[in-house]
Design a protein around this motif. Structure first.
Motif, short mmCIF file in Angstrom:
data_model
loop_
_atom_site.label_atom_id
_atom_site.label_comp_id
_atom_site.label_asym_id
_atom_site.label_seq_id
_atom_site.Cartn_x
_atom_site.Cartn_y
_atom_site.Cartn_z
N LYS A 56 27.26 -15.22 45.82
CA LYS A 56 26.42 -14.31 45.05
C LYS A 56 24.97 -14.51 45.47
N LEU A 57 24.35 -13.43 45.82
CA LEU A 57 22.96 -13.48 46.19
C LEU A 57 22.11 -13.21 44.96
N ARG A 58 21.16 -14.06 44.76
CA ARG A 58 20.25 -13.88 43.63
C ARG A 58 18.96 -13.27 44.16
N THR A 59 18.62 -12.14 43.64
CA THR A 59 17.42 -11.45 44.09
C THR A 59 16.20 -12.00 43.37
N VAL A 60 15.27 -12.46 44.15
CA VAL A 60 14.02 -12.97 43.61
C VAL A 60 12.99 -11.86 43.75
N PRO A 61 12.35 -11.45 42.66
CA PRO A 61 11.36 -10.39 42.75
C PRO A 61 10.22 -10.79 43.68
N LYS A 62 9.86 -9.87 44.55
CA LYS A 62 8.80 -10.12 45.53
C LYS A 62 7.44 -9.91 44.87
N LEU A 63 6.52 -10.82 45.14
CA LEU A 63 5.17 -10.70 44.61
C LEU A 63 4.37 -9.76 45.51
N VAL A 64 3.65 -8.87 44.87
CA VAL A 64 2.82 -7.89 45.56
C VAL A 64 1.37 -8.19 45.21
N SER A 65 0.46 -8.02 46.17
CA SER A 65 -0.94 -8.24 45.84
C SER A 65 -1.42 -7.11 44.93
N VAL A 66 -2.20 -7.48 43.95
CA VAL A 66 -2.70 -6.52 42.97
C VAL A 66 -4.05 -6.02 43.48
N SER A 67 -4.01 -4.91 44.20
CA SER A 67 -5.23 -4.30 44.72
C SER A 67 -5.38 -2.92 44.10
N GLU A 68 -6.55 -2.33 44.29
CA GLU A 68 -6.76 -1.00 43.73
C GLU A 68 -5.79 0.00 44.34
N ARG A 69 -5.53 -0.15 45.62
CA ARG A 69 -4.61 0.77 46.30
C ARG A 69 -3.18 0.66 45.75
N SER A 70 -2.71 -0.56 45.55
CA SER A 70 -1.35 -0.73 45.03
C SER A 70 -1.24 -0.22 43.61
N LEU A 71 -2.30 -0.41 42.81
CA LEU A 71 -2.29 0.10 41.44
C LEU A 71 -2.31 1.62 41.41
N GLN A 72 -3.14 2.23 42.26
CA GLN A 72 -3.22 3.69 42.29
C GLN A 72 -1.92 4.31 42.79
N THR A 73 -1.29 3.67 43.77
CA THR A 73 -0.01 4.16 44.28
C THR A 73 1.06 4.13 43.19
N ALA A 74 1.10 3.04 42.45
CA ALA A 74 2.08 2.93 41.36
C ALA A 74 1.77 3.94 40.26
N ALA A 75 0.49 4.17 39.99
CA ALA A 75 0.12 5.13 38.94
C ALA A 75 0.54 6.54 39.32
N VAL A 76 0.36 6.91 40.57
CA VAL A 76 0.77 8.24 41.03
C VAL A 76 2.28 8.40 40.87
N ARG A 77 3.01 7.33 41.13
CA ARG A 77 4.46 7.36 41.04
C ARG A 77 4.94 7.42 39.58
N LEU A 78 4.23 6.75 38.67
CA LEU A 78 4.71 6.58 37.30
C LEU A 78 4.16 7.58 36.29
N LEU A 79 2.91 7.94 36.42
CA LEU A 79 2.27 8.77 35.40
C LEU A 79 2.45 10.25 35.73
N PRO A 80 2.92 11.03 34.77
CA PRO A 80 3.24 12.43 35.04
C PRO A 80 2.01 13.31 35.30
N ARG A 81 1.01 13.22 34.47
CA ARG A 81 -0.20 14.02 34.62
C ARG A 81 -1.39 13.09 34.55
N HIS A 82 -2.48 13.53 35.15
CA HIS A 82 -3.69 12.70 35.18
C HIS A 82 -3.31 11.31 35.69
N ASN A 83 -2.67 11.28 36.85
CA ASN A 83 -2.06 10.06 37.32
C ASN A 83 -2.98 9.13 38.09
#
Length: 72
Positions: free
Chosen positions: A4-31
């Motif tokens: 059994k392979l245990r998946t370890v969540p990968k750490l991502v750097s918290v930068s403005e670009r990564s936050l904005q990319t996630a916001a565009v993906r998650l927020l429906p309007r005014h993303n």
């Protein structure tokens, strides 16, 4: 012999670009996040976080009152 392979969540750097990319993906309007929200998220999450933590905080930040976001 199945291993059994245990998946370890990968750490991502918290930068403005990564936050904005996630916001565009998650927020429906005014993303786009405003700079105050980005500063808050970077303060709360630190330098690195899992993508799941980032997603949860982005959804949460839109529900928080402004006084809590801008408080030091």
């Amino acid at each position: 012999m199945s291993a059994k392979l245990r998946t370890v969540p990968k750490l991502v750097s918290v930068s403005e670009r990564s936050l904005q990319t996630a916001a565009v993906r998650l927020l429906p309007r005014h993303n786009k996040l405003v700079s105050t929200e980005v500063i808050y998220l970077r303060r709360v999450l630190g330098d690195k976080a899992t993508q799941l933590e980032i997603d949860e905080k982005i959804l949460l930040v839109r529900k928080l009152p402004w006084r809590e976001i801008v408080a030091d």
